[in-house]
Design a protein around this motif. Sequence first.
Motif, mmCIF file in Angstrom:
data_model
loop_
_atom_site.group_PDB
_atom_site.id
_atom_site.type_symbol
_atom_site.label_atom_id
_atom_site.label_comp_id
_atom_site.label_asym_id
_atom_site.label_seq_id
_atom_site.Cartn_x
_atom_site.Cartn_y
_atom_site.Cartn_z
ATOM 1 N N LYS A 205 0.698 4.151 -2.836
ATOM 2 C CA LYS A 205 0.510 5.567 -2.508
ATOM 3 C C LYS A 205 1.572 6.422 -3.186
ATOM 4 O O LYS A 205 1.275 7.506 -3.713
ATOM 5 C CB LYS A 205 0.573 5.777 -0.996
ATOM 6 N N ILE A 206 2.812 5.956 -3.191
ATOM 7 C CA ILE A 206 3.891 6.718 -3.826
ATOM 8 C C ILE A 206 3.650 6.833 -5.324
ATOM 9 O O ILE A 206 3.814 7.909 -5.922
ATOM 10 C CB ILE A 206 5.247 6.054 -3.526
ATOM 11 N N SER B 96 0.829 -1.213 0.000
ATOM 12 C CA SER B 96 0.000 0.000 0.000
ATOM 13 C C SER B 96 0.863 1.264 0.000
ATOM 14 O O SER B 96 0.484 2.268 -0.607
ATOM 15 C CB SER B 96 -0.946 -0.001 1.202
ATOM 16 N N THR B 97 2.018 1.210 0.642
ATOM 17 C CA THR B 97 2.913 2.365 0.626
ATOM 18 C C THR B 97 3.452 2.599 -0.778
ATOM 19 O O THR B 97 3.514 3.744 -1.250
ATOM 20 C CB THR B 97 4.072 2.158 1.608
ATOM 21 N N HIS B 98 3.844 1.540 -1.470
ATOM 22 C CA HIS B 98 4.306 1.675 -2.848
ATOM 23 C C HIS B 98 3.194 2.224 -3.739
ATOM 24 O O HIS B 98 3.433 3.076 -4.599
ATOM 25 C CB HIS B 98 4.788 0.323 -3.382
ATOM 26 N N VAL C 5 0.757 6.659 -6.923
ATOM 27 C CA VAL C 5 -0.419 7.510 -7.167
ATOM 28 C C VAL C 5 -0.057 8.986 -6.989
ATOM 29 O O VAL C 5 -0.442 9.831 -7.814
ATOM 30 C CB VAL C 5 -1.584 7.092 -6.243
ATOM 31 N N VAL C 6 0.690 9.312 -5.954
ATOM 32 C CA VAL C 6 1.085 10.713 -5.730
ATOM 33 C C VAL C 6 1.975 11.202 -6.864
ATOM 34 O O VAL C 6 1.816 12.324 -7.366
ATOM 35 C CB VAL C 6 1.773 10.864 -4.357
#
Length: 66
Positions: free
Chosen positions: A15-16, A11-13, A18-19
């Motif tokens: 989010k990165i 999920s962190t990857h 998508v941002v």
Amino acid sequence: MNHSIYSADRSTHLKIVVVALVAGIAVAGFGISARSTSDDGYTQTARVIKAGKPVAITSSNASMVR
């Protein structure tokens, strides 16, 4: 909390990614809108200059007639 990108979860990857994608789209959209509305008379156009009669330039002040 681990501050390494290698040990981050899925999920962190996501989010990165998508941002970064949203930021890239925002920069591209801003660039396109700034370019298409910049018709303020600053556009450059090519001019054609025709050659005139030949001129002889000398270092003396006397005029030269051919």
